[in-house]
Motif scaffolding. Structure first.
Motif, PDB file in Angstrom:
ATOM      1  N   ARG A 136      78.455  62.045  41.361  1.00 19.24           N
ATOM      2  CA  ARG A 136      77.246  61.236  41.159  1.00 19.24           C
ATOM      3  C   ARG A 136      76.164  61.625  42.170  1.00 19.24           C
ATOM      4  NH1 ARG A 136      77.024  56.283  38.697  1.00 19.24           N
ATOM      5  NH2 ARG A 136      79.276  55.991  39.005  1.00 19.24           N
ATOM      6  N   GLU A 194      72.484  63.094  41.113  1.00 24.80           N
ATOM      7  CA  GLU A 194      71.358  62.178  41.184  1.00 24.80           C
ATOM      8  C   GLU A 194      70.539  62.254  42.469  1.00 24.80           C
ATOM      9  OE1 GLU A 194      73.030  58.346  40.318  1.00 24.80           O
ATOM     10  OE2 GLU A 194      73.700  58.949  38.309  1.00 24.80           O
ATOM     11  N   PRO A 202      69.096  57.979  36.977  1.00 26.09           N
ATOM     12  CA  PRO A 202      70.544  58.224  37.050  1.00 26.09           C
ATOM     13  C   PRO A 202      71.042  58.969  35.816  1.00 26.09           C
ATOM     14  CG  PRO A 202      70.147  55.966  36.379  1.00 26.09           C
ATOM     15  CD  PRO A 202      68.795  56.550  36.710  1.00 26.09           C
ATOM     16  N   GLU A 260      77.071  56.819  34.355  1.00 31.74           N
ATOM     17  CA  GLU A 260      77.279  55.377  34.242  1.00 31.74           C
ATOM     18  C   GLU A 260      78.768  55.054  34.350  1.00 31.74           C
ATOM     19  OE1 GLU A 260      76.179  51.772  31.139  1.00 31.74           O
ATOM     20  OE2 GLU A 260      76.593  53.766  30.354  1.00 31.74           O
ATOM     21  N   THR A 261      79.094  54.038  35.147  1.00 32.36           N
ATOM     22  CA  THR A 261      80.462  53.541  35.239  1.00 32.36           C
ATOM     23  C   THR A 261      80.646  52.425  34.227  1.00 32.36           C
ATOM     24  OG1 THR A 261      80.619  54.065  37.599  1.00 32.36           O
ATOM     25  CG2 THR A 261      82.198  52.477  36.719  1.00 32.36           C
ATOM     26  N   VAL A 262      81.619  52.584  33.340  1.00 28.78           N
ATOM     27  CA  VAL A 262      81.953  51.548  32.358  1.00 28.78           C
ATOM     28  C   VAL A 262      83.150  50.802  32.931  1.00 28.78           C
ATOM     29  CG1 VAL A 262      82.563  51.057  29.968  1.00 28.78           C
ATOM     30  CG2 VAL A 262      81.119  53.033  30.510  1.00 28.78           C
ATOM     31  N   PHE A 316      83.874  56.432  32.448  1.00 31.78           N
ATOM     32  CA  PHE A 316      82.543  56.876  32.837  1.00 31.78           C
ATOM     33  C   PHE A 316      81.874  57.558  31.644  1.00 31.78           C
ATOM     34  CE2 PHE A 316      85.536  57.042  36.287  1.00 31.78           C
ATOM     35  CZ  PHE A 316      84.900  56.390  37.321  1.00 31.78           C
ATOM     36  N   ARG A 317      80.528  57.590  31.689  1.00 33.57           N
ATOM     37  CA  ARG A 317      79.826  58.306  30.633  1.00 33.57           C
ATOM     38  C   ARG A 317      78.494  58.821  31.155  1.00 33.57           C
ATOM     39  NH1 ARG A 317      79.086  53.793  26.379  1.00 33.57           N
ATOM     40  NH2 ARG A 317      77.957  52.423  27.763  1.00 33.57           N
ATOM     41  N   ILE A 354      74.618  59.417  30.664  1.00 29.68           N
ATOM     42  CA  ILE A 354      73.545  58.740  29.951  1.00 29.68           C
ATOM     43  C   ILE A 354      72.301  59.617  29.998  1.00 29.68           C
ATOM     44  CG2 ILE A 354      74.408  56.402  30.283  1.00 29.68           C
ATOM     45  CD1 ILE A 354      72.564  56.119  32.670  1.00 29.68           C
TER      46      ILE A 354
END
Length: 233
Positions: free
Chosen positions: A202, A206, A212, A215-217, A222-223, A225
């Motif tokens: 990350r 970033e 960003p 993304e943390t689900v 994770f995915r 975006i």
């Protein structure tokens, strides 16, 4: 260009006819196998662009068929169909190696859209040495990555994580998928190895950028975006 070939593994003739007719009308070649053993044998030939696999095949769980295929090295994309459509059922299917999971009953148009997406993704993956998502670019052969033209200094493990994320760009990559594909583990070692590496990745993705990418689900994975600027918002 010859039509794409799809292997349909479905034990119910009526259901197979509905799916087969929808696919045939769209110009696909469909090979139907009604049992798990026949489906495994046909899939092992490696002659199909996509496998559509029913979750329940008589007394055989389609998850077992799917796991057997992946353990045998069959990488053909798999779309799993099932009347079991709860969130945990979909997660089980994806964790077992499915590329997509569609609950029954479904609209033929949605089935066809998912088939097109899976075949397109597979063909892009096979014929391109470059993966692109938003302003992120990954060169598979040279094992380099760039964001907005800026080189990202990734460790070998970070590169493998990013490659997996980009192959499933926009979709959730579960923690089990990361363990299996990146660390080659079929069990959870009960360590924070994933979180440590995702935090480092990350920062690489970033640092110095306004928007960003990762993304943390919570509780799932994770995915990637699409950057807000890329989406035009």
């Amino acid at each position: 260009m010859p039509p794409s070939s799809i292997l349909l593994i479905e034990d119910e003739p009526e259901g197979a006819a509905i799916v087969g007719e929808a696919l045939t009308r769209e110009g696909y070649e469909v090979v139907w196998r009604a049992t798990a053993s026949a489906g495994l044998s046909e899939a092992g030939l490696g002659q199909h662009h996509l496998i559509i696999l029913d979750r329940m095949l008589g007394n055989t769980d389609g998850l077992h068929v799917l796991t057997t295929l992946r353990e045998a090295g069959v990488t053909t994309p798999v779309l799993m169909l099932s009347a079991l459509a709860r969130s945990e059922n979909r997660i089980d299917g994806l964790d077992s190696g499915a590329d997509d999971y569609l609950g029954k009953p479904f609209e033929p148009k949605e089935l066809l859209a998912r088939v097109r997406a899976l075949i397109r993704r597979s063909q892009n993956r096979m014929h391109s040495a470059i993966l692109i998502y938003g302003d992120l670019e990954l060169h598979v052969k040279s094992r380099t990555a760039h964001r907005a033209g800026r080189h990202l200094a990734l460790s070998p493990k970070e590169f493998e994580i990013l490659k997996l994320l980009m192959e499933h760009a926009g979709d959730v990559v579960t923690r089990d998928m990361l363990l299996q594909k990146v660390w080659k583990l079929n069990f959870d070692p009960q360590t924070n190895v994933i979180d440590v590496n995702m935090s480092r990745l990350r920062n690489r993705l970033e640092d110095g950028f306004e928007y960003p990418l990762l993304e943390t689900v919570r509780g799932v994975g994770f995915r990637l975006i699409c950057p807000v600027s890329e989406a035009g918002l």
